[in-house]
Write a protein that holds these residues in place. Structure first.
Motif, mmCIF file in Angstrom:
data_model
loop_
_atom_site.group_PDB
_atom_site.id
_atom_site.type_symbol
_atom_site.label_atom_id
_atom_site.label_comp_id
_atom_site.label_asym_id
_atom_site.label_seq_id
_atom_site.Cartn_x
_atom_site.Cartn_y
_atom_site.Cartn_z
ATOM 1 N N VAL A 57 -31.067 -33.443 -6.091
ATOM 2 C CA VAL A 57 -29.735 -33.972 -6.372
ATOM 3 C C VAL A 57 -29.593 -34.455 -7.812
ATOM 4 C CG1 VAL A 57 -29.265 -34.583 -3.969
ATOM 5 C CG2 VAL A 57 -30.317 -36.262 -5.481
ATOM 6 N N GLN A 61 -24.729 -31.098 -12.356
ATOM 7 C CA GLN A 61 -23.943 -31.439 -11.182
ATOM 8 C C GLN A 61 -22.588 -30.753 -11.209
ATOM 9 O OE1 GLN A 61 -23.916 -35.727 -10.885
ATOM 10 N NE2 GLN A 61 -26.112 -35.832 -11.185
ATOM 11 N N SER A 98 -19.531 -36.168 -3.518
ATOM 12 C CA SER A 98 -20.614 -35.203 -3.354
ATOM 13 C C SER A 98 -21.378 -35.482 -2.076
ATOM 14 C CB SER A 98 -21.563 -35.220 -4.561
ATOM 15 O OG SER A 98 -22.187 -36.473 -4.674
ATOM 16 N N ARG A 106 -27.507 -31.351 -4.240
ATOM 17 C CA ARG A 106 -26.200 -31.990 -4.435
ATOM 18 C C ARG A 106 -25.130 -30.899 -4.428
ATOM 19 N NH1 ARG A 106 -23.851 -36.425 -7.229
ATOM 20 N NH2 ARG A 106 -25.931 -37.254 -7.641
ATOM 21 N N GLY A 108 -21.157 -30.991 -5.208
ATOM 22 C CA GLY A 108 -20.055 -31.840 -5.640
ATOM 23 C C GLY A 108 -18.710 -31.162 -5.478
#
Length: 121
Positions: A57, A61, A98, A106, A108
């Motif tokens: 994560v 992102q 997220s 992750r 998002g």
């Protein structure tokens, strides 16, 4: 010159399970499906899955556009994702959130009423 985002790649430990989950989460089938890579065309951008990678994560992102962040967040959790960052209004009517996908990455989302698709090149 950098032209803009084209592909976000997610490493997974079970590419068949990830392909099934992302097909359901994205609401579409992959356009490219090989044991070494699975690619989805998401609004003109690519979400790719690679096997045997290191999920996580942290790091880059990417945020995937949605019409309603709260609704999308709830749906992803219903599909088996784990909440990571609750949907938050970050100003100007823009909302982000997220989840952690079932493979440890992750994922998002962003609801951005100012995003202009005509600016995509």
């Amino acid at each position: 010159m950098i032209l803009g985002l084209r592909t976000a790649i997610y490493p997974v430990n079970d590419i068949a399970a990830a392909k099934a989950w992302y097909s359901q989460a994205l609401g579409l089938a992959p356009y490219f499906d090989e044991p070494f890579y699975v690619g989805f065309n998401v609004g003109g951008f690519e979400l790719g899955l690679i096997p045997d990678g290191q999920s996580g994560v942290s790091g880059p992102q990417p945020l995937w556009g949605v019409a309603d962040a709260s609704q999308a967040f709830t749906r992803l959790v219903e599909l088996g994702a784990t909440p990571l960052d609750a949907v938050t209004d970050v100003g100007g009517g823009i909302k982000t959130g997220s989840v952690t996908d079932p493979f440890g990455n992750r994922f998002g989302i962003i609801e951005n009423p100012h995003f202009d698709v005509t600016g995509i090149r």
